[in-house]
Design a protein around this motif. Structure first.
Motif, PDB file in Angstrom:
ATOM      1  N   LYS A   1       0.833  -1.208   0.000  1.00  0.00           N
ATOM      2  CA  LYS A   1       0.000   0.000   0.000  1.00  0.00           C
ATOM      3  C   LYS A   1       0.864   1.254   0.000  1.00  0.00           C
ATOM      4  O   LYS A   1       0.551   2.227  -0.692  1.00  0.00           O
ATOM      5  CB  LYS A   1      -0.936   0.000   1.210  1.00  0.00           C
TER       6      LYS A   1
ATOM      7  N   GLU B   1       2.915   1.460  -3.553  1.00  0.00           N
ATOM      8  CA  GLU B   1       1.989   1.877  -4.608  1.00  0.00           C
ATOM      9  C   GLU B   1       1.532   3.318  -4.390  1.00  0.00           C
ATOM     10  O   GLU B   1       1.293   4.052  -5.350  1.00  0.00           O
ATOM     11  CB  GLU B   1       0.784   0.939  -4.644  1.00  0.00           C
TER      12      GLU B   1
ATOM     13  N   ALA C   1       1.608   6.358  -7.000  1.00  0.00           N
ATOM     14  CA  ALA C   1       0.382   7.105  -7.282  1.00  0.00           C
ATOM     15  C   ALA C   1       0.571   8.594  -7.009  1.00  0.00           C
ATOM     16  O   ALA C   1       0.098   9.446  -7.778  1.00  0.00           O
ATOM     17  CB  ALA C   1      -0.779   6.562  -6.441  1.00  0.00           C
TER      18      ALA C   1
ATOM     19  N   TYR D   1      -5.057   2.514  -8.022  1.00  0.00           N
ATOM     20  CA  TYR D   1      -4.578   2.533  -6.640  1.00  0.00           C
ATOM     21  C   TYR D   1      -5.748   2.691  -5.655  1.00  0.00           C
ATOM     22  O   TYR D   1      -5.802   2.013  -4.625  1.00  0.00           O
ATOM     23  CB  TYR D   1      -3.571   3.666  -6.437  1.00  0.00           C
TER      24      TYR D   1
ATOM     25  N   ARG E   1      -7.545  -0.665  -5.417  1.00  0.00           N
ATOM     26  CA  ARG E   1      -6.769  -1.650  -4.647  1.00  0.00           C
ATOM     27  C   ARG E   1      -6.786  -1.309  -3.153  1.00  0.00           C
ATOM     28  O   ARG E   1      -6.796  -2.204  -2.311  1.00  0.00           O
ATOM     29  CB  ARG E   1      -5.335  -1.719  -5.168  1.00  0.00           C
ATOM     30  N   THR E   2      -6.821  -0.002  -2.845  1.00  0.00           N
ATOM     31  CA  THR E   2      -6.881   0.401  -1.442  1.00  0.00           C
ATOM     32  C   THR E   2      -8.204  -0.024  -0.822  1.00  0.00           C
ATOM     33  O   THR E   2      -8.244  -0.615   0.262  1.00  0.00           O
ATOM     34  CB  THR E   2      -6.721   1.926  -1.318  1.00  0.00           C
TER      35      THR E   2
END
Length: 451
Positions: free
Chosen positions: A257, A260, A264, A438, A441-442
């Motif tokens: 996290k 990435e 981002a 992102y 995915r979070t």
């Protein structure tokens, strides 16, 4: 229920909501939040200077974009030294060093203007952002630490909401005190001037460019004194884990996290700088095609930039409120999708329609920086947080190479179906696609529970 039980029930305190900003740190919170506005000023008085220096020094878009390389390069160079500095000393020391460098950079415009060459200005911009790198590396985690962990992301978004206020002032200063006062002659007319007259025009224009930076340097010096004299909270924590640099970097690199999030953030900053720098080029192209003089077209384009920042500012407050109800990752997805759609309109529509789409992108960008920052730093604390913050600030280096790529498209695109300026906004579009991934995915993988 018996009388005794009812009395006990009434006496039992209900769970209090965690404070956003505790009263004990309110004044320090306000002073540090001022720093958010002041680096917003520096960022957004500088973006239009690419077009201004391009005209003053008769350069191409690519060469003039070295301003952004110098400006945002300071973040890449100084972010980790700033983290090591505050790790060794304190958040307050980091704030003061950042303000000191910011002041020196602003005052360097005095000799740069006297010399009259392009590169001394690049040095002044670089020193300013070395200071901004210290400020941002320090202020973001400092704000997160000024209260309960439950409200940390909202608290950072509140402080960050004042960043576009400074940006608006910077844009207004660029429009009214720089672009509107520059010599009205465009590039072609300047190229025909005798050497001595050209140098006189250039010197006058450089003095106009320098004045706001010198003034802000003085303002920053005043804030430096206020914070130096103020008792600030000192958040020093006992190390709970191995605090060696190798161990910290190892833990950070194992956090998908976080890693990435750095990527981002780099793409977001690049997209932001591209949209706010080259809106001047986009608008100038639109308005010159409608018969307007180049200088008037640039000034009007900057008004659209100010409108974009106003929308950005209002949207940030709205989105900060929405974070009470929507998971940050989910909101990030919605905003990034909006950025994709509006970027597509900027590329394909052209003219006034494309310009309106470009302005609208700012509503979608409003919450991206602090939200990505808060998501990436969640559950990271102590010395790990200081270095993690440095990585996220170093990601601002995206503001160097991505605008340079966009300038390269503007200087070299020759396909007729869209103009070079329109085609260049494909790059922000791709950045927003990655940010949407992102956010998804979070929300769905990294952090399935609400903040």
């Amino acid at each position: 229920m018996s009388t005794v039980e009812a009395t006990e029930a009434r006496a039992t305190p209900t769970a209090e909501k965690p404070e956003l900003v505790p009263g004990a740190v309110l004044i320090p919170f306000i002073l540090v939040t001022c720093c958010f506005a002041l680096w917003g000023f520096a960022n957004d008085i500088t973006n239009p200077m690419v077009a201004a220096f391009q005209k003053i020094f008769l350069t191409g878009a690519t060469e003039a974009t070295w301003i952004q390389v110098a400006f945002y390069g300071g973040y890449g160079v100084m972010a980790f030294p700033a983290a090591l500095f505050i790790r060794r000393f304190s958040y307050k020391a980091g704030i003061l060093l950042g303000l000191g460098l910011y002041t020196i950079g602003g005052l360097l415009f005095i000799p740069a203007s006297s010399i009259g060459e392009f590169y001394p200005f690049l040095m002044a911009y670089f020193v300013i952002t070395c200071g901004l790198s210290f400020l941002e590396t320090t202020a973001n985690p400092y704000i997160l630490s000024m209260g309960p962990a439950e409200t940390a992301t909202r608290r950072l978004n509140l402080a960050q909401a004042f960043n576009p206020v400074g940006s608006l002032i910077g844009m207004y200063a660029a429009s009214q005190f720089i672009l509107a006062r520059l010599d009205a002659r465009g590039r072609e007319a300047r190229e025909l001037l005798p050497a001595q007259e050209f140098e006189a025009v250039k010197a006058a224009d450089l003095e106009i460019v320098s004045q706001p930076y010198i003034m802000i340097g003085i303002v920053i010096a005043v804030l430096f004194l206020l914070i130096a004299l103020m008792k600030m909270p000192n958040h020093k924590e006992a190390a709970k884990t191995d605090a060696s640099l190798k161990a910290i970097f190892g833990r950070l690199l194992r956090s998908k996290k976080y890693v990435e999030g750095v990527v981002a953030q780099m793409l977001y900053v690049g997209a932001q700088i591209m949209c706010w720098t080259f809106i001047i080029h986009y608008g100038t192209e639109v308005f010159v095609a409608e018969g307007m003089m180049e200088k008037d077209a640039q000034v009007l384009s900057q008004q659209y930039n100010i409108a974009a920042m106003t929308i950005f500012c209002v949207s940030r407050f709205i989105c900060t409120f929405l974070l009470k109800f929507i998971h940050p990752g989910t909101l990030l997805v919605y905003l990034a999708k909006g950025g994709v759609c509006l970027s597509l309109g900027t590329v394909l529509l052209g003219g006034q329609g494309g310009l309106y789409c470009l302005v609208g992108i700012s509503a979608c960008m409003s919450l991206m920086f602090p939200t990505i920052y808060g998501i990436a730093l969640k559950d990271i604390d102590g010395d790990d947080a200081k270095l993690a913050s440095a990585g996220l600030i170093m990601a601002i280096v995206g503001g160097t190479f991505l605008p340079m790529l966009q300038a390269g498209v503007i200087d070299n695109w020759n396909m007729g179906f869209v103009s070079a300026v329109e085609a260049s906004f494909t790059l922000p579009l791709l950045c927003f696609v990655a940010i949407a991934v992102y956010g998804y995915r979070t929300a769905k993988i990294h952090d399935a529970s609400p903040y």
